[in-house]
Structure formats: structure tokens, C-alpha cells
Write a protein that holds these residues in place. Structure first.
Motif, PDB file in Angstrom:
ATOM      1  N   LYS A 111      -6.750 -10.760  -6.104  1.00  0.00           N
ATOM      2  CA  LYS A 111      -6.465  -9.348  -5.877  1.00  0.00           C
ATOM      3  C   LYS A 111      -7.777  -8.572  -5.948  1.00  0.00           C
ATOM      4  CE  LYS A 111      -2.043 -10.141  -5.719  1.00  0.00           C
ATOM      5  NZ  LYS A 111      -1.303 -10.068  -4.444  1.00  0.00           N
ATOM      6  N   ARG A 112      -8.189  -7.964  -4.853  1.00  0.00           N
ATOM      7  CA  ARG A 112      -9.449  -7.242  -4.791  1.00  0.00           C
ATOM      8  C   ARG A 112      -9.255  -5.877  -4.150  1.00  0.00           C
ATOM      9  NH1 ARG A 112     -12.757 -12.550  -2.586  1.00  0.00           N
ATOM     10  NH2 ARG A 112     -12.558 -13.754  -4.527  1.00  0.00           N
ATOM     11  N   LYS A 113     -10.097  -4.927  -4.557  1.00  0.00           N
ATOM     12  CA  LYS A 113     -10.005  -3.576  -4.026  1.00  0.00           C
ATOM     13  C   LYS A 113     -11.350  -3.141  -3.460  1.00  0.00           C
ATOM     14  CE  LYS A 113      -6.390  -1.887  -7.165  1.00  0.00           C
ATOM     15  NZ  LYS A 113      -6.057  -0.849  -8.185  1.00  0.00           N
ATOM     16  N   TYR A 114     -11.288  -2.340  -2.411  1.00  0.00           N
ATOM     17  CA  TYR A 114     -12.494  -1.728  -1.871  1.00  0.00           C
ATOM     18  C   TYR A 114     -12.998  -0.628  -2.812  1.00  0.00           C
ATOM     19  CZ  TYR A 114     -11.913  -3.722   2.854  1.00  0.00           C
ATOM     20  OH  TYR A 114     -11.821  -4.560   3.933  1.00  0.00           O
ATOM     21  N   VAL A 115     -14.312  -0.403  -2.812  1.00  0.00           N
ATOM     22  CA  VAL A 115     -14.825   0.805  -3.454  1.00  0.00           C
ATOM     23  C   VAL A 115     -14.314   1.984  -2.639  1.00  0.00           C
ATOM     24  CG1 VAL A 115     -16.870  -0.324  -4.395  1.00  0.00           C
ATOM     25  CG2 VAL A 115     -16.971   0.708  -2.128  1.00  0.00           C
ATOM     26  N   SER A 116     -14.069   3.093  -3.312  1.00  0.00           N
ATOM     27  CA  SER A 116     -13.438   4.224  -2.641  1.00  0.00           C
ATOM     28  C   SER A 116     -14.388   4.895  -1.661  1.00  0.00           C
ATOM     29  CB  SER A 116     -12.959   5.251  -3.666  1.00  0.00           C
ATOM     30  OG  SER A 116     -14.039   5.744  -4.431  1.00  0.00           O
ATOM     31  N   ASN A 117     -13.817   5.395  -0.587  1.00  0.00           N
ATOM     32  CA  ASN A 117     -14.558   6.129   0.431  1.00  0.00           C
ATOM     33  C   ASN A 117     -14.227   7.609   0.268  1.00  0.00           C
ATOM     34  OD1 ASN A 117     -15.762   7.190   2.702  1.00  0.00           O
ATOM     35  ND2 ASN A 117     -14.411   6.184   4.157  1.00  0.00           N
ATOM     36  N   PRO A 118     -15.206   8.455  -0.038  1.00  0.00           N
ATOM     37  CA  PRO A 118     -14.915   9.862  -0.338  1.00  0.00           C
ATOM     38  C   PRO A 118     -14.666  10.736   0.882  1.00  0.00           C
ATOM     39  CG  PRO A 118     -17.269   9.480  -0.476  1.00  0.00           C
ATOM     40  CD  PRO A 118     -16.634   8.136  -0.209  1.00  0.00           C
ATOM     41  N   ILE A 119     -14.812  10.206   2.081  1.00  0.00           N
ATOM     42  CA  ILE A 119     -14.593  11.022   3.272  1.00  0.00           C
ATOM     43  C   ILE A 119     -13.543  10.370   4.162  1.00  0.00           C
ATOM     44  CG2 ILE A 119     -17.013  11.769   3.169  1.00  0.00           C
ATOM     45  CD1 ILE A 119     -17.354  10.207   5.844  1.00  0.00           C
ATOM     46  N   ILE A 120     -13.143  11.100   5.197  1.00  0.00           N
ATOM     47  CA  ILE A 120     -12.104  10.624   6.113  1.00  0.00           C
ATOM     48  C   ILE A 120     -12.752   9.994   7.350  1.00  0.00           C
ATOM     49  CG2 ILE A 120     -10.160  11.301   7.567  1.00  0.00           C
ATOM     50  CD1 ILE A 120      -9.703  13.628   5.624  1.00  0.00           C
ATOM     51  N   LEU A 121     -12.354   8.747   7.642  1.00  0.00           N
ATOM     52  CA  LEU A 121     -12.756   8.063   8.868  1.00  0.00           C
ATOM     53  C   LEU A 121     -11.508   7.796   9.707  1.00  0.00           C
ATOM     54  CD1 LEU A 121     -15.220   5.372   7.425  1.00  0.00           C
ATOM     55  CD2 LEU A 121     -15.842   7.513   8.539  1.00  0.00           C
TER      56      LEU A 121
END
Length: 205
Positions: A111-121
Motif C-alpha cells: 500500500k503506497r501513496k503519492y506525495v500530495s500535489n498542491p495544485i490542480i492538473l
């Protein structure tokens, strides 16, 4: 870095299964591997990524796979190895006399998670979303395509509102996020005439 991205892209089909077949490969005599990254994720799927050295060449390795009853197929310098439940990919990068070396990817159930992205793509324009961790940083590399100039400008606008701490380097503009204990750097490449660019998030460990 480009070579690693290509290898990950080639291995994408292999990340939806368990990695039992990789254990069979590692048990082949003369085959040794070493993990290159921790917590790797490609397009939302976890995988394990290794460098490898085989004391026998491609033909010899294929014979060993056949001898052990391991199903496989060869396409150029890529060997797909699979059973009923799992798949692995060997990418042969170089050969010397009777030995070969390169990279191996194995799917993972971790189980792995991405580091958060602070903007909208625009997620529909993402062609590759790759994250790896080394001893120093977690790096998430997102390749995007078919972006308009106005869409690209909106991304830069979002980043400019987040921080004024930025600098230009060769091919990228780096935005440093340092508020509230945030230790991230976001790197954005220039937009190509075809609407392509690279968006990188680096988080210090």
C-alpha cells in the motif's frame, strides 16, 4: 533519468499482478539483483524496481527460464516473465561477453501513496505519474501532454500564488514551498510546441 522513465513505461503492463514470479527469477543460479528505489508507484500502481546482473547471456537466461517451466516472451531487449497470477519485466541495458545487466520491475501488493500535489492538473492529460524514493528525497514525476498555452499559464499562476521563492535552472523553474513545515520543491519544465511538459514534486525525507 530518461532511461529510467523509459524502463518504467515499458514495465507498466506488469504492475497489476502479484510479484511471486520475481522470486522465481531471483532463484536462478547466476542471477543477482539489488533494489534501486523504495515506494515506487507508476500510474497509481505500486511496483518494485531493481538493477540486475546475470552471469549468463540472454539465450542462457531464456534456457534457464524454460528449464524451470517459467513462461516468458522476448521482445527486442525486453523479457516478459509471467505465470497465472503475476508478471515481471527484465529490461536488458548492456551485455559483456557472456553476461548481461539492466533493470527488472516486479509488481507489488504494498500500500503506497503519492506525495500530495498542491495544485490542480488536468488528469486526462497525464501520460505518466511516477514516484520513487531514495535515501534523500521522494520524487514524483508527472508527464503531461496536449496542454494549451492558457492551461499551462494557469498552472504557473497557481504556483506563483503558493510561493514567491522560485528560481530558474536549465529547462525548469523551481518553486520552493517552505511554509508550515512544508519541505517540497516543485519543478516545471517549459511547454513544448506540442503542449508537453514535465511537472516534478520533490519532498525531502
Amino acid at each position: 533519468m530518461n532511461k529510467l522513465l523509459i524502463a518504467f513505461s515499458i514495465s507498466f503492463f506488469s504492475v497489476t499482478a502479484n510479484s511471486a514470479v520475481c522470486n522465481q527469477i531471483k532463484n536462478i543460479e547466476g542471477f543477482s539483483s539489488e533494489a534501486l528505489f523504495d515506494n515506487a508507484i507508476i500510474n497509481g500502481k505500486p511496483l518494485n524496481y531493481y538493477s540486475f546482473v546475470s552471469e549468463c547471456n540472454t539465450s542462457c537466461l531464456l534456457k534457464n527460464l524454460k528449464k524451470k517451466g517459467i513462461s516468458h516472451s522476448l521482445n527486442n531487449n525486453n523479457i516478459s516473465i509471467f505465470d497465472k497470477y503475476s508478471v515481471a519485466t527484465i529490461i536488458i541495458d548492456s551485455s559483456y561477453r557472456q553476461s548481461i545487466s539492466g533493470y527488472m520491475t516486479c509488481s507489488s501488493t504494498a500500500k503506497r501513496k503519492y506525495v500530495s500535489n498542491p495544485i490542480i492538473l488536468n488528469n486526462r492529460k497525464i501520460t505518466l505519474d511516477l514516484q520513487t524514493t531514495d535515501y534523500k528525497n521522494t520524487t514524483r514525476t508527472i508527464n503531461l501532454e496536449k496542454y494549451s498555452k492558457s492551461g499551462y499559464s494557469k498552472i504557473l499562476g497557481q504556483l506563483n500564488r503558493l510561493t514567491k521563492n522560485r528560481e530558474s535552472t536549465i529547462g525548469f523553474v523551481n518553486y520552493k514551498l517552505t511554509s508550515k513545515g512544508d519541505k517540497r520543491v516543485i519543478k516545471v519544465s517549459k511547454l513544448t510546441p506540442r503542449g508537453e511538459f514535465i511537472f516534478i514534486i520533490e519532498e525531502s525525507r
